[in-house]
Structure formats: structure tokens, C-alpha cells
Design an enzyme around this catalytic site. Structure first.
Site, PDB file in Angstrom:
ATOM      1  CB  SER A 107      -1.036   0.007   1.140  1.00 51.85           C
ATOM      2  OG  SER A 107      -1.959   0.840   1.190  1.00 51.85           O
ATOM      3  CG  ASP A 212      -7.184  -2.710  -3.240  1.00 53.03           C
ATOM      4  OD1 ASP A 212      -7.870  -1.861  -2.634  1.00 53.03           O
ATOM      5  OD2 ASP A 212      -6.055  -2.937  -3.172  1.00 53.03           O
ATOM      6  CG  HIS A 242      -5.677  -2.492   0.360  1.00 55.53           C
ATOM      7  ND1 HIS A 242      -5.094  -1.979  -0.827  1.00 55.53           N
ATOM      8  CD2 HIS A 242      -5.001  -2.060   1.524  1.00 55.53           C
ATOM      9  CE1 HIS A 242      -4.205  -1.200  -0.214  1.00 55.53           C
ATOM     10  NE2 HIS A 242      -4.174  -1.006   0.952  1.00 55.53           N
TER      11      HIS A 242
END
Length: 267
Positions: A107, A212, A242
């Protein structure tokens, strides 16, 4: 369960806590960069799989995250966090001379890993980007507000496993409050720098969930296309949300990651 040990390093803007998971006879080093608002302790399962593949694993809590110094989730320059990763890399490389280093970023940590790889490629054997914030990110639209609204991350976007979201909500080291303007500005600036920077020359694997919603694959791809090097691989997982390392098919994801790493380390 493999117990981690802690160390502290001096970062650009304060002391950082680093978790270490030790391998008996390590053949390589895995350096993990966690995502926004979370901390290194959420990578216990990941670290155990990496140790099983003979990795010595290190994962710092970034500035303002977990148990490290700094106002929670606030930083003004992503380059300083990239510099913190380099400080840690220098320390562990001195302790384990000759071992190849693989950088794994998730991320926001994927953004940091991409930027690190642009600036310090000579120190890396390979890079793994998990649902990286690259290209464009809809969360940056919050900067248009005079006051940042309190829109914390929806735990249901993390995984199809409801226990993952429940654990996230119950974790006192996870930030559950609003985004902070300086941090969003720093992320925006970092994305622009990455877009204008060189392609990644180290072997790179990009993994992303097709579903996601927090960091949509299509948005990330606009940044991936700017930095894609000659040896670039990708896996997009149908139904994945995610946090692929916490998903219902996490064993498949980890197998793909370890296959990639093993191939690159033995090539």
C-alpha cells in the site's frame, strides 16, 4: 509461531522501532515497508513464511506509526521515510554482509518501496509491491476540503475474511482517525516524484486484488506503467481486496511471491 525481537534505529525525525524475525541459517534478507496507519506487527504471518524460505526479516514502524516516534500518521516528506529505510538497510547489511536484500512494500509502503528502488536500486536484489499506492489515489481528493473529513479506512475493504477487519478495528496500534493534510500532501508529492523518476531496473513483482476498493488496481496501473522496467511481473487476483497477505487466498499469493523471489535470487 516465530517470536520477533525489537531494535531501535535513529530515523530522520525520531527513533523507530524495528521488528526482526530471525532465520536459523539465512540466505537472504527481507525488508518490509508497511502501509498507512498500520504497523509492522500486522506482518507476523508474512514474516513466518519468509523465515521458512530462509529469510532474515526486518520491518520498521514508520515515523508516526506503531511504536515509533512522531505524531500519529503525520509526516511532511515521504523522502525522509525512504531515508529511514536506507538507514535500516545499511545497518542490517553490515550485520549480514553478502546477503541479497528483497524489499517488500504494501500500500503506502509500496509507494515508499518504489521510490526507494528508484533511488537505491544498487542495494536490492528484487522488489515486491503489494497493492501499492502509485499513479493516482482517490483519497487525495480529501485535500480539496477546507477541513479533512473524518473518513477512516473501512475494514471491509481489507479482506474477504471478516476476522481480518475485526482484528484491524481492535488493534490499538492501528490509527483509526482521519487522514492528516500534511501526510496527504507528502504522498501526493511522492507520487509525482515517482512518475517523473526512472523505471525500476531491479526485478519487480506487482500483486494486486481485482476488487481492491481502497487502492484500485486501475489507478495503480497508471503509475506502474510509468516505472515498469525490463524485468517486471504482475499477478492480479480475482476477488482479492486490499490486503492480499491477509486474504482468503493468502497462501496462493505468498507462493507466487516466494516463487518470484526464489527465481530471482537463484538466477
Amino acid at each position: 509461531m516465530i517470536e520477533s525481537t525489537d531494535r531501535e534505529i535513529t530515523g530522520r525525525h525520531g527513533n523507530l522501532v524495528v521488528r526482526e524475525w530471525a532465520a536459523t541459517n539465512p540466505g537472504w534478507i527481507a525488508l518490509i515497508a508497511h502501509g498507512y496507519g498500520e504497523h509492522s506487527g500486522r506482518y507476523q504471518w508474512v514474516a513466518e513464511q519468509l523465515v521458512g524460505a530462509r529469510a532474515q526479516v526486518y520491518a520498521p514502524d514508520h515515523l508516526g506509526h506503531g511504536r515509533s516516534d512522531g505524531e500519529r500518521v503525520r509526516f511532511t516528506d515521504a523522502e525522509s521515510i525512504v531515508a529511514d529505510l536506507e538507514t535500516l538497510r545499511q545497518q542490517i547489511a553490515a550485520e549480514h554482509p553478502g546477503l541479497p536484500i528483497v524489499l517488500i512494500g504494501h500500500s503506502m509502503g509500496g509507494m515508499l518501496a518504489a521510490r526507494y528502488a528508484q533511488e537505491h536500486q544498487e542495494h536490492l536484489a528484487a522488489v515486491v509491491l503489494s497493492a501499492p499506492v502509485l499513479g493516482t489515489w482517490h483519497v487525495l481528493d480529501l485535500l480539496e476540503h477546507d477541513e479533512i473529513p473524518d473518513t477512516p479506512i473501512d475494514p471491509e475493504t481489507l479482506s474477504r475474511d471478516p476476522e481480518v477487519g475485526a482484528a484491524y478495528l481492535a488493534d490499538p496500534l492501528v490509527w483509526h482517525g482521519p487522514f492528516k493534510r500534511p501526510t496527504l500532501r507528502a504522498i501526493d508529492s511522492c507520487l509525482l516524484a515517482i512518475n517523473d523518476g526512472p523505471a525500476l531496473e531491479r526485478p519487480t513483482l506487482w500483486v494486486h486484488g481485482e476488487d481492491d476498493e481502497l487502492v484500485p488496481e486501475a489507478d495503480t496501473r497508471t503509475g506502474i506503467d510509468r516505472i515498469r522496467g525490463d524485468e517486471f511481473h504482475e499477478h492480479i487476483y480475482p476477488g482479492g481486496r486490499h490486503e492480499l497477505f491477509n486474504e482468503t487466498n493468502k497462501d496462493e499469493v505468498m507462493s507466487d511471491v516466494l516463487t518470484f523471489i526464489g527465481r530471482e535470487l537463484n538466477s
